[in-house]
Design a protein around this motif. Structure first.
Motif, PDB file in Angstrom:
ATOM      1  N   GLN A  39      -1.666  34.919  -4.545  1.00  0.00           N
ATOM      2  CA  GLN A  39      -1.615  33.765  -5.441  1.00  0.00           C
ATOM      3  C   GLN A  39      -0.412  32.856  -5.188  1.00  0.00           C
ATOM      4  O   GLN A  39      -0.540  31.626  -5.207  1.00  0.00           O
ATOM      5  CB  GLN A  39      -1.629  34.230  -6.894  1.00  0.00           C
ATOM      6  N   LYS A  54     -11.241  22.216  -2.586  1.00  0.00           N
ATOM      7  CA  LYS A  54     -11.506  23.640  -2.394  1.00  0.00           C
ATOM      8  C   LYS A  54     -12.742  23.889  -1.537  1.00  0.00           C
ATOM      9  O   LYS A  54     -12.787  24.835  -0.742  1.00  0.00           O
ATOM     10  CB  LYS A  54     -11.665  24.316  -3.755  1.00  0.00           C
ATOM     11  N   GLU A  63      -1.021  30.965  -2.062  1.00  0.00           N
ATOM     12  CA  GLU A  63      -2.017  29.920  -2.304  1.00  0.00           C
ATOM     13  C   GLU A  63      -1.344  28.669  -2.874  1.00  0.00           C
ATOM     14  O   GLU A  63      -1.644  27.545  -2.459  1.00  0.00           O
ATOM     15  CB  GLU A  63      -3.071  30.432  -3.272  1.00  0.00           C
ATOM     16  N   ASP A 120      -9.053  29.624  -1.777  1.00  0.00           N
ATOM     17  CA  ASP A 120      -7.711  30.116  -2.109  1.00  0.00           C
ATOM     18  C   ASP A 120      -7.118  30.886  -0.935  1.00  0.00           C
ATOM     19  O   ASP A 120      -5.933  30.741  -0.607  1.00  0.00           O
ATOM     20  CB  ASP A 120      -7.764  31.025  -3.335  1.00  0.00           C
TER      21      ASP A 120
END
Length: 230
Positions: A42, A82, A45, A118
């Motif tokens: 995370q 995305k 990302e 991601d």
């Protein structure tokens, strides 16, 4: 610690050999399998999203020195969204090396747009931290290259274009309504209707609400173009 054979193969597909292999392992580790000794991707990302944005902004400015901010912004959005990150991830086989928990594996996590997008951003950050901005820039330009070259000069997403069409005619913004949802939870299909205040409408189906809304807007724009009604 050396990388597994599948991650070594992935290095070959993206064209970067890591001097700090732990960064790549972190980049492909989803939160569903993270432990106190295994950090998920995370934070990478978060960083990768910013690195991608900077590289794309530089590339677009260099590609068209005369473009205005209004022309550059939609091109930028089309390249960093995305969905585009997930497309690139599929091309390099990122889904094959993602480390996922059992629940994500069962629900088809290796094919999910959000997880792939991601993960791709996390890989960009891993390369940035491993070898610096130049290496990350080269990676992005290499993997996105064809897309950068063909992004339309006046590229706008369909929903924005439809809203602008309505505003130019003093109409309220288009409305979007979910009219159907089918399929299992791990692979749903949404049918969305885009409708103008004057009653003109179009429907489209896709694997996410966002994609279905865009497709419905595009379908309605196509109908408006065909009829050429004011």
């Amino acid at each position: 610690m050396t990388l597994s054979a599948d991650l070594r193969a992935f290095e070959g597909r993206i064209g970067h050999r890591f001097t700090r292999p732990e960064l790549l392992r972190q980049a492909v580790t989803h939160g569903s399998v993270a432990t106190p000794g295994r950090t998920d991707n995370q934070r990478l990302e978060f960083l990768g999203d910013r690195v991608l944005g900077l590289v794309m902004a530089e590339a677009l400015l260099a590609a068209d020195p005369e473009a205005t901010e209004g022309q550059l912004a939609p091109r930028f959005n089309a390249l960093v969204r995305k969905e585009t990150c997930a497309e690139v991830a599929r091309e390099v086989g990122l889904g094959d090396v993602l480390k996922l928990g059992r629940s994500e594996m069962i629900s088809g996590g290796r094919r999910k747009m959000a997880l792939l997008g991601d993960g791709m951003e996390a890989v960009i950050a891993a390369v940035y931290l491993d070898a610096g901005h130049a290496a990350a820039r080269d990676l992005v330009l290499r993997l996105w290259g064809a897309r950068i070259g063909r992004v339309e000069a006046d590229a706008r997403d369909a929903k924005t274009a439809l809203q602008e069409w309505a505003q130019a005619r003093r109409m309220p913004p288009p409305a979007y309504a979910e009219v159907a949802r089918e399929g299992p939870d791990h692979a749903p299909r949404f049918t969305i209707e885009a409708r103008l205040a004057d009653g003109r409408a179009a429907r489209a189906e896709a694997g996410s609400k966002r994609q279905a809304e865009q497709a419905a807007a595009q379908a309605l724009l196509a109908e408006l173009e065909e009829t050429r009604q004011p």
